[in-house]
Design a protein around this motif. Structure first.
Motif, PDB file in Angstrom:
ATOM      1  N   TYR A 340      31.548 -56.079   3.578  1.00 49.62           N
ATOM      2  CA  TYR A 340      32.988 -56.668   3.542  1.00 49.62           C
ATOM      3  C   TYR A 340      33.057 -57.306   4.906  1.00 49.62           C
ATOM      4  O   TYR A 340      33.191 -56.544   6.116  1.00 49.62           O
ATOM      5  N   TYR A 361      32.355 -50.729  -4.416  1.00 51.96           N
ATOM      6  CA  TYR A 361      32.726 -50.387  -3.230  1.00 51.96           C
ATOM      7  C   TYR A 361      31.784 -51.280  -2.187  1.00 51.96           C
ATOM      8  O   TYR A 361      30.855 -51.440  -2.346  1.00 51.96           O
ATOM      9  N   ASP A 411      44.075 -58.751   1.750  1.00 47.97           N
ATOM     10  CA  ASP A 411      43.254 -58.179   0.786  1.00 47.97           C
ATOM     11  C   ASP A 411      43.959 -56.906   0.260  1.00 47.97           C
ATOM     12  O   ASP A 411      44.352 -56.127   1.244  1.00 47.97           O
ATOM     13  N   GLY A 413      43.280 -53.116  -1.159  1.00 47.67           N
ATOM     14  CA  GLY A 413      42.122 -52.191  -1.347  1.00 47.67           C
ATOM     15  C   GLY A 413      42.418 -50.610  -1.281  1.00 47.67           C
ATOM     16  O   GLY A 413      43.547 -50.272  -1.088  1.00 47.67           O
ATOM     17  N   LYS A 422      37.320 -50.019  -1.519  1.00 43.05           N
ATOM     18  CA  LYS A 422      37.124 -51.007  -2.576  1.00 43.05           C
ATOM     19  C   LYS A 422      37.973 -52.022  -2.419  1.00 43.05           C
ATOM     20  O   LYS A 422      39.308 -51.749  -2.254  1.00 43.05           O
ATOM     21  N   ILE A 423      37.770 -53.275  -2.786  1.00 45.04           N
ATOM     22  CA  ILE A 423      38.570 -54.520  -2.793  1.00 45.04           C
ATOM     23  C   ILE A 423      39.218 -54.466  -4.175  1.00 45.04           C
ATOM     24  O   ILE A 423      38.595 -54.666  -5.168  1.00 45.04           O
ATOM     25  N   THR A 424      40.631 -54.457  -4.185  1.00 44.76           N
ATOM     26  CA  THR A 424      41.179 -54.512  -5.508  1.00 44.76           C
ATOM     27  C   THR A 424      41.988 -55.899  -5.708  1.00 44.76           C
ATOM     28  O   THR A 424      42.633 -55.963  -7.013  1.00 44.76           O
TER      29      THR A 424
END
Length: 566
Positions: A340, A361, A411, A413, A422-424
Protein backbone atom coordinates in the motif's frame (compact mmCIF):
# COMPACT_ATOMS: atom_id res chain seq x y z
CA UNK A 1 25.85 3.83 0.83
CA UNK A 2 28.00 6.62 2.12
CA UNK A 3 30.27 9.26 0.64
CA UNK A 4 29.90 10.05 -3.05
CA UNK A 5 27.65 7.03 -3.58
CA UNK A 6 24.78 8.45 -1.59
CA UNK A 7 22.54 11.46 -1.22
CA UNK A 8 20.51 11.28 -4.42
CA UNK A 9 19.78 8.97 -7.34
CA UNK A 10 22.07 11.13 -9.49
CA UNK A 11 24.97 10.21 -7.18
CA UNK A 12 23.95 6.55 -7.39
CA UNK A 13 23.77 6.66 -11.18
CA UNK A 14 27.30 8.10 -11.38
CA UNK A 15 28.44 5.30 -9.07
CA UNK A 16 27.06 2.51 -11.28
CA UNK A 17 28.28 4.22 -14.43
CA UNK A 18 31.76 4.16 -12.90
CA UNK A 19 31.80 0.61 -11.46
CA UNK A 20 29.88 -1.27 -14.20
CA UNK A 21 30.06 0.91 -17.35
CA UNK A 22 29.75 -1.97 -19.83
CA UNK A 23 26.93 -3.81 -18.04
CA UNK A 24 23.56 -3.64 -19.85
CA UNK A 25 21.06 -1.55 -17.86
CA UNK A 26 18.06 -0.93 -20.15
CA UNK A 27 16.81 -3.50 -22.70
CA UNK A 28 13.98 -2.87 -25.18
CA UNK A 29 12.59 -3.88 -28.56
CA UNK A 30 12.86 -1.28 -31.33
CA UNK A 31 10.15 -0.49 -33.90
CA UNK A 32 11.76 -2.89 -36.40
CA UNK A 33 11.79 -5.75 -33.90
CA UNK A 34 15.45 -5.66 -32.83
CA UNK A 35 16.32 -6.09 -29.15
CA UNK A 36 18.69 -3.35 -27.99
CA UNK A 37 20.72 -3.11 -24.77
CA UNK A 38 21.90 0.22 -23.37
CA UNK A 39 24.85 -0.04 -20.98
CA UNK A 40 25.35 2.29 -18.02
CA UNK A 41 28.09 4.06 -19.98
CA UNK A 42 25.89 4.53 -23.08
CA UNK A 43 23.02 5.90 -20.98
CA UNK A 44 25.41 8.31 -19.24
CA UNK A 45 26.85 9.50 -22.54
CA UNK A 46 23.42 10.13 -24.12
CA UNK A 47 21.98 11.75 -20.97
CA UNK A 48 25.00 14.12 -20.68
CA UNK A 49 24.72 15.15 -24.36
CA UNK A 50 21.01 15.92 -23.98
CA UNK A 51 21.67 17.73 -20.67
CA UNK A 52 24.24 19.91 -22.50
CA UNK A 53 21.62 20.74 -25.13
CA UNK A 54 19.04 21.61 -22.42
CA UNK A 55 21.53 23.93 -20.76
CA UNK A 56 22.28 25.60 -24.11
CA UNK A 57 18.62 26.68 -24.31
CA UNK A 58 19.18 29.03 -21.34
CA UNK A 59 15.85 28.09 -19.78
CA UNK A 60 15.13 29.61 -16.36
CA UNK A 61 16.77 27.57 -13.58
CA UNK A 62 14.63 24.66 -12.31
CA UNK A 63 12.30 24.75 -15.35
CA UNK A 64 9.55 22.15 -15.69
CA UNK A 65 10.25 19.69 -18.53
CA UNK A 66 7.64 17.08 -19.41
CA UNK A 67 7.98 13.52 -20.66
CA UNK A 68 4.97 11.96 -22.40
CA UNK A 69 5.16 8.46 -23.81
CA UNK A 70 4.84 4.79 -23.09
CA UNK A 71 7.63 3.10 -21.16
CA UNK A 72 10.92 2.97 -23.03
CA UNK A 73 14.64 3.17 -22.35
CA UNK A 74 14.69 6.80 -23.48
CA UNK A 75 11.88 7.73 -21.06
CA UNK A 76 14.35 7.01 -18.26
CA UNK A 77 17.35 8.50 -20.13
CA UNK A 78 15.35 11.72 -20.72
CA UNK A 79 14.44 11.85 -17.02
CA UNK A 80 18.11 11.54 -16.14
CA UNK A 81 19.08 14.24 -18.68
CA UNK A 82 16.56 16.66 -17.12
CA UNK A 83 18.13 16.09 -13.69
CA UNK A 84 21.73 16.35 -14.95
CA UNK A 85 20.82 19.71 -16.54
CA UNK A 86 19.38 21.01 -13.26
CA UNK A 87 15.69 21.00 -14.23
CA UNK A 88 12.50 19.40 -12.88
CA UNK A 89 10.84 16.46 -14.62
CA UNK A 90 7.06 16.36 -15.04
CA UNK A 91 5.81 12.98 -16.34
CA UNK A 92 2.51 12.98 -18.24
CA UNK A 93 0.29 9.93 -18.75
CA UNK A 94 0.08 9.04 -22.46
CA UNK A 95 -3.69 8.47 -22.12
CA UNK A 96 -4.78 11.80 -20.61
CA UNK A 97 -7.26 14.11 -22.30
CA UNK A 98 -6.34 17.38 -24.00
CA UNK A 99 -8.09 19.27 -21.20
CA UNK A 100 -6.01 17.59 -18.46
CA UNK A 101 -2.81 17.96 -20.50
CA UNK A 102 -3.47 21.68 -20.98
CA UNK A 103 -4.10 22.10 -17.26
CA UNK A 104 -0.78 20.38 -16.36
CA UNK A 105 1.29 22.24 -18.97
CA UNK A 106 -0.08 25.61 -17.83
CA UNK A 107 -0.10 24.81 -14.11
CA UNK A 108 3.63 24.10 -13.91
CA UNK A 109 4.67 26.21 -16.93
CA UNK A 110 6.19 23.41 -19.01
CA UNK A 111 9.04 24.79 -21.18
CA UNK A 112 9.89 21.68 -23.19
CA UNK A 113 8.28 18.33 -23.92
CA UNK A 114 10.04 15.04 -24.62
CA UNK A 115 7.65 12.99 -26.76
CA UNK A 116 8.29 9.27 -26.52
CA UNK A 117 6.83 6.03 -27.75
CA UNK A 118 3.26 6.80 -28.91
CA UNK A 119 1.01 5.79 -31.80
CA UNK A 120 -2.02 8.09 -31.54
CA UNK A 121 -4.33 5.05 -31.45
CA UNK A 122 -3.78 3.34 -28.08
CA UNK A 123 -2.90 6.65 -26.43
CA UNK A 124 -4.07 10.25 -26.35
CA UNK A 125 -1.24 11.83 -28.37
CA UNK A 126 -3.53 13.29 -31.05
CA UNK A 127 -5.37 15.13 -28.27
CA UNK A 128 -2.35 15.96 -26.09
CA UNK A 129 -0.45 17.59 -28.98
CA UNK A 130 -3.24 20.20 -29.32
CA UNK A 131 -2.59 21.26 -25.71
CA UNK A 132 1.17 21.84 -26.02
CA UNK A 133 1.89 25.53 -25.32
CA UNK A 134 3.22 27.44 -28.37
CA UNK A 135 6.45 28.38 -26.58
CA UNK A 136 7.24 24.78 -25.52
CA UNK A 137 9.77 22.97 -27.68
CA UNK A 138 9.05 19.35 -28.70
CA UNK A 139 11.86 16.79 -28.85
CA UNK A 140 11.07 13.38 -30.30
CA UNK A 141 12.58 10.41 -28.47
CA UNK A 142 13.35 7.29 -30.55
CA UNK A 143 10.02 5.60 -31.54
CA UNK A 144 8.22 8.97 -31.28
CA UNK A 145 5.51 10.02 -33.75
CA UNK A 146 6.72 13.63 -33.72
CA UNK A 147 7.77 14.69 -37.25
CA UNK A 148 9.56 17.80 -35.97
CA UNK A 149 13.15 18.51 -36.90
CA UNK A 150 14.21 18.08 -33.30
CA UNK A 151 14.92 14.41 -32.73
CA UNK A 152 16.81 12.97 -29.77
CA UNK A 153 19.27 11.02 -31.95
CA UNK A 154 20.16 14.09 -34.05
CA UNK A 155 20.72 16.30 -31.00
CA UNK A 156 22.82 13.66 -29.23
CA UNK A 157 24.93 13.11 -32.37
CA UNK A 158 25.86 16.82 -32.61
CA UNK A 159 26.19 17.76 -28.94
CA UNK A 160 29.27 17.25 -26.77
CA UNK A 161 28.57 15.65 -23.35
CA UNK A 162 28.01 18.02 -20.43
CA UNK A 163 31.13 18.00 -18.29
CA UNK A 164 29.91 19.54 -15.03
CA UNK A 165 26.58 17.84 -14.45
CA UNK A 166 24.23 19.28 -11.86
CA UNK A 167 24.72 17.51 -8.53
CA UNK A 168 21.43 18.04 -6.70
CA UNK A 169 21.06 18.51 -2.96
CA UNK A 170 18.60 16.12 -1.23
CA UNK A 171 16.15 18.95 -0.44
CA UNK A 172 15.92 20.08 -4.10
CA UNK A 173 12.71 19.48 -6.05
CA UNK A 174 13.27 16.56 -8.45
CA UNK A 175 9.86 15.96 -9.98
CA UNK A 176 6.22 16.99 -9.99
CA UNK A 177 3.96 13.95 -10.38
CA UNK A 178 0.38 14.78 -11.23
CA UNK A 179 -2.08 12.38 -9.64
CA UNK A 180 -4.20 10.38 -12.08
CA UNK A 181 -7.21 12.43 -11.05
CA UNK A 182 -9.88 9.79 -10.37
CA UNK A 183 -11.74 12.77 -8.93
CA UNK A 184 -11.43 16.39 -10.04
CA UNK A 185 -8.29 18.13 -11.31
CA UNK A 186 -4.98 16.30 -10.90
CA UNK A 187 -2.78 17.58 -8.08
CA UNK A 188 0.93 18.22 -8.64
CA UNK A 189 2.75 16.16 -6.01
CA UNK A 190 6.26 17.54 -5.38
CA UNK A 191 9.03 15.09 -4.53
CA UNK A 192 12.58 16.03 -3.63
CA UNK A 193 15.72 14.08 -4.51
CA UNK A 194 15.84 13.20 -0.82
CA UNK A 195 12.38 11.60 -0.60
CA UNK A 196 12.99 9.53 -3.73
CA UNK A 197 16.36 8.38 -2.38
CA UNK A 198 14.80 7.49 1.00
CA UNK A 199 12.32 5.26 -0.85
CA UNK A 200 14.99 3.52 -2.92
CA UNK A 201 17.33 2.81 0.00
CA UNK A 202 14.56 1.53 2.29
CA UNK A 203 12.65 -0.46 -0.34
CA UNK A 204 15.97 -1.86 -1.53
CA UNK A 205 16.80 -3.09 1.94
CA UNK A 206 13.40 -4.81 2.16
CA UNK A 207 13.81 -6.48 -1.25
CA UNK A 208 17.52 -7.23 -0.90
CA UNK A 209 18.25 -5.82 -4.36
CA UNK A 210 21.62 -6.46 -6.01
CA UNK A 211 22.89 -5.60 -9.52
CA UNK A 212 22.04 -9.21 -10.48
CA UNK A 213 18.28 -8.52 -10.23
CA UNK A 214 16.01 -8.07 -13.25
CA UNK A 215 12.62 -6.36 -13.60
CA UNK A 216 10.08 -5.89 -16.40
CA UNK A 217 8.78 -2.35 -16.88
CA UNK A 218 5.19 -2.29 -18.13
CA UNK A 219 3.05 -0.26 -15.69
CA UNK A 220 3.04 3.47 -16.62
CA UNK A 221 6.32 5.19 -15.69
CA UNK A 222 4.29 8.39 -15.26
CA UNK A 223 2.76 6.76 -12.17
CA UNK A 224 4.56 6.62 -8.82
CA UNK A 225 4.39 2.83 -8.49
CA UNK A 226 6.53 2.18 -11.58
CA UNK A 227 8.67 5.29 -11.15
CA UNK A 228 9.62 4.15 -7.66
CA UNK A 229 9.80 0.39 -8.13
CA UNK A 230 11.56 0.31 -11.51
CA UNK A 231 13.33 3.60 -12.19
CA UNK A 232 14.34 4.64 -8.68
CA UNK A 233 15.32 1.17 -7.48
CA UNK A 234 17.36 0.37 -10.60
CA UNK A 235 19.18 3.74 -10.39
CA UNK A 236 19.91 3.13 -6.72
CA UNK A 237 20.80 -0.57 -6.80
CA UNK A 238 22.21 -0.99 -10.30
CA UNK A 239 19.98 -3.78 -11.61
CA UNK A 240 18.68 -4.42 -15.12
CA UNK A 241 15.39 -3.18 -16.59
CA UNK A 242 13.59 -4.83 -19.51
CA UNK A 243 10.73 -3.01 -21.24
CA UNK A 244 7.44 -4.48 -22.42
CA UNK A 245 6.84 -3.43 -26.02
CA UNK A 246 3.06 -3.89 -26.21
CA UNK A 247 0.17 -5.93 -24.86
CA UNK A 248 0.63 -8.40 -27.72
CA UNK A 249 4.27 -9.07 -26.75
CA UNK A 250 3.75 -9.09 -22.98
CA UNK A 251 4.30 -12.83 -22.48
CA UNK A 252 7.31 -12.85 -24.81
CA UNK A 253 8.84 -9.82 -23.03
CA UNK A 254 8.20 -11.39 -19.62
CA UNK A 255 9.99 -14.56 -20.71
CA UNK A 256 12.91 -12.51 -22.03
CA UNK A 257 13.25 -10.60 -18.76
CA UNK A 258 12.70 -13.58 -16.42
CA UNK A 259 12.23 -11.02 -13.60
CA UNK A 260 13.64 -11.81 -10.19
CA UNK A 261 11.26 -9.27 -8.61
CA UNK A 262 7.82 -8.60 -10.11
CA UNK A 263 5.00 -6.23 -9.22
CA UNK A 264 1.52 -6.34 -10.66
CA UNK A 265 -2.09 -5.38 -10.07
CA UNK A 266 -4.87 -7.84 -9.16
CA UNK A 267 -6.24 -7.81 -12.71
CA UNK A 268 -3.05 -9.27 -14.17
CA UNK A 269 -2.56 -11.83 -11.37
CA UNK A 270 -6.17 -12.88 -12.06
CA UNK A 271 -5.54 -13.14 -15.82
CA UNK A 272 -2.44 -15.31 -15.24
CA UNK A 273 -4.52 -17.56 -12.97
CA UNK A 274 -7.44 -17.78 -15.42
CA UNK A 275 -5.13 -18.48 -18.35
CA UNK A 276 -3.35 -21.29 -16.52
CA UNK A 277 -6.60 -22.84 -15.29
CA UNK A 278 -7.90 -22.82 -18.88
CA UNK A 279 -4.81 -24.77 -20.03
CA UNK A 280 -4.29 -27.15 -17.12
CA UNK A 281 -7.27 -29.23 -15.89
CA UNK A 282 -8.20 -29.22 -12.19
CA UNK A 283 -7.28 -32.91 -11.87
CA UNK A 284 -3.71 -32.13 -12.90
CA UNK A 285 -3.62 -29.03 -10.68
CA UNK A 286 -4.31 -31.24 -7.66
CA UNK A 287 -0.58 -32.04 -7.92
CA UNK A 288 0.16 -28.54 -6.61
CA UNK A 289 -0.82 -29.59 -3.09
CA UNK A 290 1.56 -32.58 -3.05
CA UNK A 291 5.15 -32.57 -1.78
CA UNK A 292 6.70 -35.07 -4.20
CA UNK A 293 9.62 -34.21 -6.54
CA UNK A 294 7.17 -34.61 -9.43
CA UNK A 295 4.88 -31.98 -7.86
CA UNK A 296 7.84 -29.63 -7.32
CA UNK A 297 8.83 -29.95 -10.98
CA UNK A 298 5.20 -29.31 -12.00
CA UNK A 299 5.06 -26.13 -9.88
CA UNK A 300 8.29 -24.87 -11.44
CA UNK A 301 6.97 -25.71 -14.93
CA UNK A 302 3.88 -23.54 -14.36
CA UNK A 303 5.99 -20.64 -13.06
CA UNK A 304 8.31 -20.95 -16.08
CA UNK A 305 5.25 -20.99 -18.36
CA UNK A 306 4.14 -17.70 -16.78
CA UNK A 307 7.63 -16.20 -17.16
CA UNK A 308 8.03 -16.11 -13.36
CA UNK A 309 10.36 -19.05 -12.91
CA UNK A 310 13.16 -16.86 -11.54
CA UNK A 311 10.94 -14.60 -9.40
CA UNK A 312 11.97 -14.49 -5.74
CA UNK A 313 9.65 -11.66 -4.61
CA UNK A 314 6.23 -10.87 -6.07
CA UNK A 315 4.10 -7.88 -5.10
CA UNK A 316 0.43 -7.05 -5.64
CA UNK A 317 -1.34 -3.82 -4.87
CA UNK A 318 -4.22 -1.34 -5.40
CA UNK A 319 -6.95 -3.80 -4.31
CA UNK A 320 -7.13 -7.18 -2.51
CA UNK A 321 -6.93 -10.38 -4.53
CA UNK A 322 -9.49 -13.15 -3.97
CA UNK A 323 -8.17 -15.59 -1.38
CA UNK A 324 -8.44 -18.58 -3.71
CA UNK A 325 -6.12 -16.88 -6.22
CA UNK A 326 -3.63 -15.87 -3.51
CA UNK A 327 -3.65 -19.47 -2.23
CA UNK A 328 -3.12 -20.82 -5.76
CA UNK A 329 0.05 -18.73 -6.15
CA UNK A 330 1.21 -19.76 -2.70
CA UNK A 331 0.77 -23.41 -3.73
CA UNK A 332 3.06 -22.64 -6.68
CA UNK A 333 5.66 -21.34 -4.23
CA UNK A 334 5.04 -17.65 -4.98
CA UNK A 335 3.80 -15.73 -1.95
CA UNK A 336 2.20 -12.52 -3.23
CA UNK A 337 3.04 -9.63 -0.92
CA UNK A 338 0.34 -6.96 -0.79
CA UNK A 339 1.59 -3.37 -0.69
CA UNK A 340 0.00 0.00 0.00
CA UNK A 341 1.35 3.39 -0.96
CA UNK A 342 0.37 6.51 -2.85
CA UNK A 343 1.82 9.30 -4.94
CA UNK A 344 2.16 11.54 -1.88
CA UNK A 345 4.52 9.11 -0.08
CA UNK A 346 6.21 7.78 -3.24
CA UNK A 347 4.57 4.36 -2.81
CA UNK A 348 6.24 3.77 0.56
CA UNK A 349 3.84 2.94 3.39
CA UNK A 350 2.79 -0.66 4.14
CA UNK A 351 4.23 -3.92 2.78
CA UNK A 352 3.23 -7.47 3.63
CA UNK A 353 6.03 -9.43 5.27
CA UNK A 354 6.87 -12.94 3.99
CA UNK A 355 5.14 -15.50 6.20
CA UNK A 356 2.77 -12.88 7.68
CA UNK A 357 0.44 -12.33 4.71
CA UNK A 358 -3.18 -11.97 5.80
CA UNK A 359 -5.83 -12.03 3.03
CA UNK A 360 -7.53 -8.66 2.59
CA UNK A 361 -4.73 -6.81 4.43
CA UNK A 362 -1.83 -4.90 2.88
CA UNK A 363 0.85 -5.56 5.44
CA UNK A 364 2.56 -3.65 8.20
CA UNK A 365 4.10 -0.18 8.25
CA UNK A 366 7.55 -0.01 6.69
CA UNK A 367 10.54 1.19 8.73
CA UNK A 368 10.22 4.91 9.42
CA UNK A 369 6.46 4.97 8.74
CA UNK A 370 3.98 5.87 11.50
CA UNK A 371 0.32 5.01 11.02
CA UNK A 372 -2.78 5.75 13.06
CA UNK A 373 -6.52 5.62 12.41
CA UNK A 374 -8.51 8.82 13.01
CA UNK A 375 -11.89 8.91 14.75
CA UNK A 376 -13.72 8.88 11.38
CA UNK A 377 -11.72 5.81 10.27
CA UNK A 378 -9.28 7.74 8.06
CA UNK A 379 -5.72 6.42 7.75
CA UNK A 380 -3.16 9.03 8.86
CA UNK A 381 0.51 8.58 7.96
CA UNK A 382 3.98 9.96 8.58
CA UNK A 383 6.77 8.76 6.30
CA UNK A 384 10.38 9.68 5.47
CA UNK A 385 9.29 9.72 1.80
CA UNK A 386 6.48 12.28 2.23
CA UNK A 387 6.01 14.86 -0.51
CA UNK A 388 7.10 18.48 -0.16
CA UNK A 389 3.46 19.44 -0.82
CA UNK A 390 1.13 20.09 -3.76
CA UNK A 391 2.65 22.37 -6.38
CA UNK A 392 1.29 25.93 -6.21
CA UNK A 393 -1.47 24.81 -3.84
CA UNK A 394 -0.28 25.78 -0.34
CA UNK A 395 -3.81 25.76 1.10
CA UNK A 396 -4.48 22.23 -0.15
CA UNK A 397 -1.05 21.14 1.13
CA UNK A 398 -1.91 22.49 4.60
CA UNK A 399 -5.37 20.88 4.58
CA UNK A 400 -3.83 17.49 3.75
CA UNK A 401 -1.88 17.46 7.04
CA UNK A 402 -3.00 17.17 10.67
CA UNK A 403 -1.73 19.68 13.21
CA UNK A 404 0.85 17.15 14.46
CA UNK A 405 2.21 16.41 10.98
CA UNK A 406 0.34 13.32 9.78
CA UNK A 407 -0.83 13.10 6.16
CA UNK A 408 -4.58 12.60 5.65
CA UNK A 409 -4.71 9.77 3.10
CA UNK A 410 -8.44 9.97 2.33
CA UNK A 411 -8.55 6.18 2.77
CA UNK A 412 -10.45 4.47 5.57
CA UNK A 413 -8.82 1.54 7.29
CA UNK A 414 -8.32 -0.62 10.34
CA UNK A 415 -5.29 -2.25 11.95
CA UNK A 416 -5.13 -5.80 13.30
CA UNK A 417 -3.31 -7.00 16.42
CA UNK A 418 0.14 -7.00 14.73
CA UNK A 419 -0.35 -3.74 12.82
CA UNK A 420 -1.41 -5.10 9.45
CA UNK A 421 -3.55 -2.54 7.63
CA UNK A 422 -6.86 -3.23 5.94
CA UNK A 423 -8.25 -0.62 3.53
CA UNK A 424 -12.01 -0.35 4.02
CA UNK A 425 -12.79 2.38 1.48
CA UNK A 426 -12.38 6.05 0.67
CA UNK A 427 -13.68 8.66 3.07
CA UNK A 428 -15.40 10.48 0.17
CA UNK A 429 -16.77 7.34 -1.50
CA UNK A 430 -19.11 6.44 1.34
CA UNK A 431 -22.65 7.10 0.09
CA UNK A 432 -26.08 7.32 1.68
CA UNK A 433 -29.06 5.19 0.62
CA UNK A 434 -32.62 6.61 0.46
CA UNK A 435 -33.14 5.01 3.90
CA UNK A 436 -30.48 7.36 5.30
CA UNK A 437 -27.92 4.59 5.87
CA UNK A 438 -24.23 5.02 4.98
CA UNK A 439 -22.54 2.40 2.78
CA UNK A 440 -18.77 2.02 2.13
CA UNK A 441 -18.41 0.43 -1.33
CA UNK A 442 -14.83 -0.91 -1.18
CA UNK A 443 -15.36 -3.74 1.36
CA UNK A 444 -18.39 -4.94 -0.62
CA UNK A 445 -16.43 -4.80 -3.88
CA UNK A 446 -13.63 -6.86 -2.35
CA UNK A 447 -16.09 -9.62 -1.46
CA UNK A 448 -17.51 -9.77 -5.02
CA UNK A 449 -14.72 -11.94 -6.29
CA UNK A 450 -15.38 -14.32 -9.15
CA UNK A 451 -12.87 -15.76 -11.67
CA UNK A 452 -14.93 -14.38 -14.58
CA UNK A 453 -15.31 -10.87 -13.14
CA UNK A 454 -12.48 -8.40 -13.85
CA UNK A 455 -13.73 -5.21 -12.24
CA UNK A 456 -16.51 -4.23 -9.80
CA UNK A 457 -18.19 -1.01 -8.74
CA UNK A 458 -20.70 -1.06 -5.86
CA UNK A 459 -22.97 1.98 -5.84
CA UNK A 460 -26.53 3.14 -5.18
CA UNK A 461 -26.74 6.61 -3.61
CA UNK A 462 -30.37 7.63 -2.98
CA UNK A 463 -31.63 4.11 -3.76
CA UNK A 464 -33.25 1.94 -1.06
CA UNK A 465 -30.42 -0.63 -1.33
CA UNK A 466 -27.02 -0.59 -3.05
CA UNK A 467 -26.27 -2.64 -6.16
CA UNK A 468 -23.08 -3.61 -8.00
CA UNK A 469 -21.86 -3.27 -11.57
CA UNK A 470 -19.72 -6.16 -12.82
CA UNK A 471 -17.36 -6.07 -15.80
CA UNK A 472 -16.62 -9.55 -17.14
CA UNK A 473 -13.29 -10.75 -18.51
CA UNK A 474 -13.05 -10.91 -22.31
CA UNK A 475 -13.24 -14.73 -22.20
CA UNK A 476 -16.38 -14.65 -20.05
CA UNK A 477 -18.02 -12.13 -22.39
CA UNK A 478 -17.41 -14.62 -25.18
CA UNK A 479 -19.29 -17.32 -23.25
CA UNK A 480 -22.45 -15.18 -23.30
CA UNK A 481 -22.94 -15.81 -27.02
CA UNK A 482 -25.01 -18.93 -26.40
CA UNK A 483 -28.02 -19.36 -24.11
CA UNK A 484 -26.44 -22.18 -22.07
CA UNK A 485 -23.39 -20.07 -21.22
CA UNK A 486 -25.66 -17.16 -20.38
CA UNK A 487 -27.78 -19.22 -17.98
CA UNK A 488 -24.75 -20.86 -16.36
CA UNK A 489 -23.16 -17.47 -15.67
CA UNK A 490 -26.43 -16.08 -14.31
CA UNK A 491 -26.61 -18.99 -11.84
CA UNK A 492 -22.95 -18.53 -10.78
CA UNK A 493 -23.41 -14.81 -10.19
CA UNK A 494 -26.65 -15.41 -8.29
CA UNK A 495 -24.79 -17.83 -5.97
CA UNK A 496 -22.02 -15.25 -5.48
CA UNK A 497 -24.57 -12.51 -4.72
CA UNK A 498 -26.35 -14.71 -2.14
CA UNK A 499 -23.12 -15.71 -0.40
CA UNK A 500 -21.85 -12.09 -0.28
CA UNK A 501 -25.19 -10.74 0.97
CA UNK A 502 -25.12 -13.32 3.76
CA UNK A 503 -22.00 -11.58 5.13
CA UNK A 504 -23.32 -7.99 4.90
CA UNK A 505 -25.35 -5.80 7.26
CA UNK A 506 -29.00 -5.36 6.21
CA UNK A 507 -28.45 -1.83 4.86
CA UNK A 508 -25.43 -3.02 2.82
CA UNK A 509 -27.11 -6.02 1.14
CA UNK A 510 -27.07 -5.69 -2.65
CA UNK A 511 -30.48 -5.55 -4.34
CA UNK A 512 -29.00 -6.92 -7.57
CA UNK A 513 -25.86 -7.06 -9.71
CA UNK A 514 -25.61 -5.79 -13.29
CA UNK A 515 -23.33 -7.35 -15.89
CA UNK A 516 -22.27 -4.35 -17.98
CA UNK A 517 -22.12 -4.61 -21.75
CA UNK A 518 -18.98 -2.60 -22.56
CA UNK A 519 -15.48 -3.10 -21.20
CA UNK A 520 -14.18 -0.38 -18.88
CA UNK A 521 -10.94 1.03 -20.22
CA UNK A 522 -8.67 4.04 -19.85
CA UNK A 523 -9.73 5.09 -23.37
CA UNK A 524 -13.40 5.45 -22.46
CA UNK A 525 -12.49 7.17 -19.20
CA UNK A 526 -13.93 4.49 -16.91
CA UNK A 527 -10.53 3.36 -15.57
CA UNK A 528 -7.59 5.45 -14.37
CA UNK A 529 -4.19 4.86 -16.06
CA UNK A 530 -3.42 2.54 -13.13
CA UNK A 531 -6.54 0.44 -13.82
CA UNK A 532 -8.63 1.64 -10.87
CA UNK A 533 -12.30 2.30 -11.51
CA UNK A 534 -13.24 5.95 -11.97
CA UNK A 535 -16.23 5.81 -9.68
CA UNK A 536 -17.59 9.23 -10.68
CA UNK A 537 -17.50 8.48 -14.42
CA UNK A 538 -19.01 5.01 -13.93
CA UNK A 539 -21.84 6.35 -11.76
CA UNK A 540 -22.55 9.14 -14.25
CA UNK A 541 -22.90 6.55 -16.99
CA UNK A 542 -24.90 3.85 -15.20
CA UNK A 543 -26.89 5.41 -12.34
CA UNK A 544 -29.59 6.85 -14.67
CA UNK A 545 -30.58 3.22 -15.46
CA UNK A 546 -30.64 2.02 -11.84
CA UNK A 547 -34.38 2.50 -11.24
CA UNK A 548 -35.27 0.61 -14.44
CA UNK A 549 -32.99 -2.25 -13.43
CA UNK A 550 -34.50 -2.35 -9.94
CA UNK A 551 -38.01 -2.62 -11.46
CA UNK A 552 -37.00 -5.81 -13.28
CA UNK A 553 -36.90 -7.53 -9.87
CA UNK A 554 -34.05 -9.83 -10.97
CA UNK A 555 -30.98 -10.60 -8.80
CA UNK A 556 -28.73 -10.73 -11.91
CA UNK A 557 -29.33 -8.19 -14.67
CA UNK A 558 -27.54 -8.21 -18.02
CA UNK A 559 -27.27 -4.64 -19.25
CA UNK A 560 -27.70 -5.61 -22.90
CA UNK A 561 -30.92 -7.52 -22.11
CA UNK A 562 -32.25 -4.79 -19.85
CA UNK A 563 -31.68 -2.19 -22.57
CA UNK A 564 -33.63 -4.31 -25.05
CA UNK A 565 -36.61 -4.76 -22.70
CA UNK A 566 -36.85 -1.03 -21.90
Amino acid sequence: MSGTNSGTLVHRFLHWERVQPDTPWLTETTADGRVVDYTWHEVGDQARRMAAYLQSLRLPPRSSISIVGKNSAHWIIADLAIWLAGHISVPVYPTISADTAQYIFEHCDVRLLFVGKLDGKTDGWNEIRKAVPPHAQLIGLPMSPVPQDLQWDDIVAKQAPLQGVHMPAPQELATIIYTSGSTGRPKGVMHSFGTIFEYATRAGEFCGFTPADRVLSYLPLAHTAERSFVESNSLCHGFRVFFNDSLATFVQDLHRARPTVFISMPRLWTKFYQGTCAKIPATQQALLRETTPEAEAFRQRILEMLGLGATRIAFTGSAPLPEEITNWYRALGLELLDVYGMTENFSYSHYSRPGLVRPGYCGQAMPGVECRIAGNGEILLKAPTMMLGYYRQPDLSAQSMTEDGYFRTGDCGELDEIGRLKITGRVKEIFKTSKGKYVAPAPIENKLSHPKVEAVCATGPALPQPFALLMLSAAARGELQDAAGHDALRAELKDMLDSVNATLEDHEKLAFVVVVQDAWTTDNGLLTPTMKVRRGAIEERYLPMAHAWAELGQPVVFEAQAVETH
